[in-house]
Design a protein around this motif. Structure first.
Motif, PDB file in Angstrom:
ATOM      1  N   VAL A 143       0.807  -1.090  -0.272  1.00 26.15           N
ATOM      2  CA  VAL A 143       0.069  -0.025   0.054  1.00 26.15           C
ATOM      3  C   VAL A 143       0.926   1.371   0.091  1.00 26.15           C
ATOM      4  CG1 VAL A 143      -1.730   1.424   1.256  1.00 26.15           C
ATOM      5  CG2 VAL A 143      -2.010  -1.344   1.097  1.00 26.15           C
ATOM      6  N   VAL A 154      -6.280   2.180   2.799  1.00 29.86           N
ATOM      7  CA  VAL A 154      -6.841   0.838   2.212  1.00 29.86           C
ATOM      8  C   VAL A 154      -8.117   1.196   1.566  1.00 29.86           C
ATOM      9  CG1 VAL A 154      -7.645  -1.343   3.030  1.00 29.86           C
ATOM     10  CG2 VAL A 154      -5.428  -0.317   4.108  1.00 29.86           C
ATOM     11  N   ASN A 200      -8.986  -0.064  -2.043  1.00 31.55           N
ATOM     12  CA  ASN A 200     -10.246  -1.066  -2.133  1.00 31.55           C
ATOM     13  C   ASN A 200     -11.184  -0.513  -3.390  1.00 31.55           C
ATOM     14  OD1 ASN A 200     -11.958  -3.288  -1.684  1.00 31.55           O
ATOM     15  ND2 ASN A 200     -13.189  -1.900  -0.500  1.00 31.55           N
ATOM     16  N   TRP A 246      -9.051  -0.601  -7.001  1.00 34.91           N
ATOM     17  CA  TRP A 246      -8.143  -1.516  -7.064  1.00 34.91           C
ATOM     18  C   TRP A 246      -7.758  -1.666  -8.716  1.00 34.91           C
ATOM     19  CZ3 TRP A 246      -4.787  -3.860  -3.543  1.00 34.91           C
ATOM     20  CH2 TRP A 246      -4.105  -5.130  -3.873  1.00 34.91           C
ATOM     21  N   SER A 280      -2.705 -10.944  -2.232  1.00 38.51           N
ATOM     22  CA  SER A 280      -2.844  -9.319  -2.020  1.00 38.51           C
ATOM     23  C   SER A 280      -4.460  -9.023  -2.020  1.00 38.51           C
ATOM     24  CB  SER A 280      -2.099  -8.720  -3.117  1.00 38.51           C
ATOM     25  OG  SER A 280      -0.854  -9.012  -3.057  1.00 38.51           O
ATOM     26  N   LEU A 306      -6.513  -7.268   1.183  1.00 42.22           N
ATOM     27  CA  LEU A 306      -7.459  -6.107   0.859  1.00 42.22           C
ATOM     28  C   LEU A 306      -8.748  -6.148   1.377  1.00 42.22           C
ATOM     29  CD1 LEU A 306      -7.501  -3.414  -0.413  1.00 42.22           C
ATOM     30  CD2 LEU A 306      -8.324  -4.401  -2.516  1.00 42.22           C
ATOM     31  N   SER A 358      -9.835  -4.100   4.621  1.00 43.66           N
ATOM     32  CA  SER A 358     -10.943  -2.885   4.376  1.00 43.66           C
ATOM     33  C   SER A 358     -11.904  -3.132   5.342  1.00 43.66           C
ATOM     34  CB  SER A 358     -11.287  -3.061   3.015  1.00 43.66           C
ATOM     35  OG  SER A 358     -11.775  -4.118   2.545  1.00 43.66           O
TER      36      SER A 358
END
Length: 801
Positions: A430, A473, A477, A480, A516, A520, A524
């Motif tokens: 991130v 995050v 999200n 993405w 990954s 996420l 999130s």
């Protein structure tokens, strides 16, 4: 303040005319106004004419203690125009008189009189002398020409008979004649020096109006934490600072200040204008002192309080300790007030203890009234042997330590993020994505172009504030896939440098991993819940019961999430281009056999699939660490919660349980709650059920008690709810004060003195209290501070010779 025969009191602003060279004389110690021999008989013989001439040569601040007065023309004139203070709000400690049956003191009731029809009036003629511990009749002392048989002219302290002798004195003929003389002297019209007196009042009003605008300007700038000075101190030039800039703005709409600036602006030293930096610095100091006094006054009225202490380095690398006090105001609401900022107090528990105790002592706040303390989780604060909380509990065992709930929640998230390598790699990814796009404005624009939104702003991580991680995050999200497309565009752009294309390719591959995407989807959700909970925990009105409920709700949420791995997996598969775990597609590494192992040992080993390996060694590890830490924190807060369970679960307990828990609370606070508290609380429960408020939160119940004036009926219940609600569960108010510190002491004002910094911090943080201050009160204090006073000897010339 008692006014001379109904005349409006003039301001204490010095009466120099605008054309004079000094409208406010220099400041000298207030005690210099006290004449020699003030403790002698108030009616001792004095050479009145000589003394009047000596006094009239000097502008002085009138002392409210009648023991310092002189019965001459100057004092009569001053009292007639300005009035006098009865000092009836003093503590009367010096008025002690010993009788055979015991000691007696002056009582506030002596300043009241009951009329025949039952109405209550004021004895405006009575003045208390703190230095002698007696009272006098001000009109008779200054204007009386007969001996007072009741001794109210010389000084009266027979408290046993004051309610009998005071009516006789105020109904006597010589007292009424003295009062009439004071009234007649106060009438300006018809006086021989009427023109001079009117000119005096006109000049006082002029400078008072100037000071009103200065104070208003200072209030405006101080409340925003803005700087005052610039690179020069002249009107009409750039960079002259916010103070002069704001006055220049006002002069466009205010003819009065416009004329004043034209006449007195840029006069330089030696000319009075009230426009210099010296004046507004003194005004800042006066206002900060009054705000601090107001806070201390509120604390003493509230009695019970908690302390919140935290430190941070400022821009000059000086460690600053923020000192906050939490207490219950008279209306039942909770306040967390900034008291002061301590410079370099030290980092050891003993150093912090010395700083805290000395600060409380300097403001006259009793450490035995402390009922709570909240700090972060540093060892020098929470240490059970030599930490700050342990040292304070040695002095006051009732000062319960509560770890900051918001800091504790941050630690839970930190430990979870560091619990496994996959979680650490995710947050590194991130930050790397943010660094890649923020290093170039062009890349940032390209990223927003692919996201088709100018609001697609990536966020950097924060090591201390998990709300920043939640924001970072959350953006990842939402965008993405768009971020992956932007990285692919840079990877395929042959015009870019090789290092840029290589970085973009590496980040794109990391983001396209199923692991990954799973991280996420998990973080999130977790961070969104953590952030929402943290926001509530940071509120001033959050209680110990709210904290415990929020922590327990998070425990339940995490327990449910642990059983629903498949839901997070489905979410990850929707946004990931790869549908397989890396472990399933790469070659399996064979573990090297040890010398004492047989080949068949390898056949007995269980080989987890990529999905199961991620669930067991990453997903479960993260959530189990969160659950462990949350349960540990819950136990800390549960211990404090159990003491107040009679108040927190007030509406759901039956009578037997309520009595048991109420008795336990009374035993814990034996010096605060009487034995009748148990019966009081049971009665109060019945009353609340009639009013249908028994299920309200503790703070709302306390407000109900105060708003309906029920303290007299349920005094111990009121005390118990104050004890509960003054308990601090977070030190976020100290954290918020750091933001104000960074605004006030920035790189342009890094050399600001500590006293000036503290004053500006108080005015900026407690702006509400500052704006409630009256202009006249500030101006009066300013005038008293600036007035010239000179010691004069009250001994007659004949005695000197």
């Amino acid at each position: 303040m008692c006014k001379g025969a109904g005349q409006q009191p003039s301001s204490d602003v010095p009466s120099s005319s605008p054309s004079s060279t000094s409208a406010v004389p220099e400041n000298i110690d207030a005690e210099e106004n006290i004449p020699h021999g003030a403790d002698s008989d108030l009616t001792s013989s004095r050479d009145e004419n000589t003394e009047a001439n000596e006094i009239e040569k000097n502008v002085f601040v009138f002392n409210s203690d009648p023991a310092t007065w002189i019965a001459n023309e100057f004092y009569r004139e001053y009292v007639a125009l300005n009035g006098y203070n009865q000092n009836k709000n003093s503590d009367f400690k010096e008025s002690k008189r010993v009788y055979s049956e015991g000691n007696r003191y002056l009582n506030h009731s002596a300043f009241k009189k009951k009329l025949l029809n039952g109405e209550i009036g004021d004895r405006t003629w009575l003045v208390y002398s703190k230095s002698t511990g007696s009272v006098i009749c001000a009109p008779c002392f200054l204007f009386g020409d007969t001996t007072d048989e009741f001794a109210f002219k010389q000084g009266f302290n027979d408290w046993k008979n004051i309610h009998h002798l005071a009516p006789a004195h105020e109904n006597s003929d010589h007292h009424k004649q003295s009062f009439l003389k004071l009234f007649e002297r106060a009438q300006i019209s018809g006086r021989v020096d009427q023109g001079l007196a009117e000119q005096l009042q006109e000049e006082i009003s002029y400078w008072k109006e100037v000071l009103k605008r200065i104070v208003a300007t200072v209030k405006t700038l101080a409340s925003r934490g803005l700087s005052f000075r610039g690179t020069n101190e002249h009107f009409g030039v750039p960079n002259n600072g916010n103070f002069l800039m704001l006055l220049e703005y006002l002069r466009q709409f205010d003819p009065f200040i416009d004329e004043h600036i034209r006449n007195y602006g840029d006069k330089g030293s030696g000319s009075t204008s009230y426009l210099s930096k010296t004046i507004y610095e003194e005004v800042i100091e006066i206002m900060a002192g009054k705000v601090t006094s107001k806070i201390v006054e509120e604390i003493k009225i509230a009695k019970y309080y908690s302390i919140i202490v935290d430190s941070t380095p400022d821009i000059s690398n000086i460690d600053q300790l923020s000192f906050i006090l939490r207490y219950v105001k008279p209306d039942g609401t909770v306040a967390e007030r900034f008291l002061t900022l301590l410079e370099n107090p030290g980092h050891k528990g003993k150093d912090l203890y010395d700083a805290v105790t000395s600060t409380l002592k300097s403001h006259g706040i009793d450490i035995l009234d402390m009922r709570g303390q909240s700090y972060d989780n540093a060892a020098n604060m929470k240490g059970i042997y030599s930490g700050l909380q342990a040292r304070i509990k040695k002095d006051n065992p009732l000062a319960e330590y509560t770890p900051c709930s918001a800091h504790s929640l941050n630690l839970v998230g930190t430990h979870a993020a560091e619990s496994c390598s996959e979680a650490s790699r995710f947050f590194e990814l991130v930050q790397e994505v943010y660094n890649f796009f923020s290093d170039s404005t062009e890349r940032w624009f390209v990223m927003q172009h692919f996201a088709d939104s100018k609001f697609a702003k990536l966020k950097s991580l924060s090591t201390t504030r998990w709300s920043a991680r939640a924001d970072a995050v959350s953006v990842m999200n939402e965008f993405w896939s768009e971020i992956i497309n932007a990285l692919s565009a840079y990877e395929e752009n042959s015009n870019e440098k090789a290092i840029v294309r290589s970085k973009a390719k590496g980040l794109r591959k990391k983001m396209q991993r199923l692991e990954s995407a799973l991280m996420l989807s998990i973080w999130s959700v977790l961070l969104e819940r953590f952030d929402a909970t943290s926001q509530k925990l940071q509120a001033v009105d959050t209680s110990i019961s709210d904290t415990l409920d929020l922590y327990k709700s998070l425990v339940g949420f995490i327990e449910d999430a642990r059983e629903n791995f498949h839901l997070y997996e489905e979410t990850a598969q929707k946004i990931s281009t790869k549908q397989e775990f890396e472990k399933d597609v790469r070659r399996t590494k064979k573990r090297k056999l040890m010398s004492d192992e047989l080949p068949k040992t390898r056949k007995d080993e269980v080989e987890l699939s990529g999905r199961d390996d991620f669930r067991v060694n990453t997903f479960n590890v993260i959530l189990d660490r969160i659950l462990q830490d949350l349960n540990d924190k819950c136990r800390d807060y549960e211990r404090i919660f159990q003491k107040f369970i009679a108040l927190v679960e007030f509406g759901t307990l039956d009578q037997s349980d309520l009595r048991k828990h109420a008795a336990s609370l009374q035993e814990h606070f034996p010096n605060d709650l009487e034995l009748v508290f148990v019966n009081e609380l049971c009665h109060f429960q019945k009353y609340c059920k009639v009013k249908k408020i028994e299920t309200k939160p503790p703070l709302d119940i306390l407000k109900f008690i105060r708003q309906n004036d029920l303290q007299g009926v349920f005094p111990n219940v009121d005390i118990a709810y104050r004890l509960l609600n003054c308990t601090a569960v977070t030190n976020c108010s100290a954290e918020r004060s750091f933001s104000c510190l960074k605004r006030i002491k920035d790189y342009l004002s890094s050399t600001t003195s500590q006293d000036r910094l503290v004053c500006q911090m108080i005015l900026a943080i407690e702006a509400e209290l500052m704006f409630n201050m009256e202009f006249d009160d500030i101006i009066k204090t300013f005038a008293e501070k600036k007035a010239r006073r000179k010691i004069f000897d009250s001994t007659p010339r004949s005695a000197k010779s």
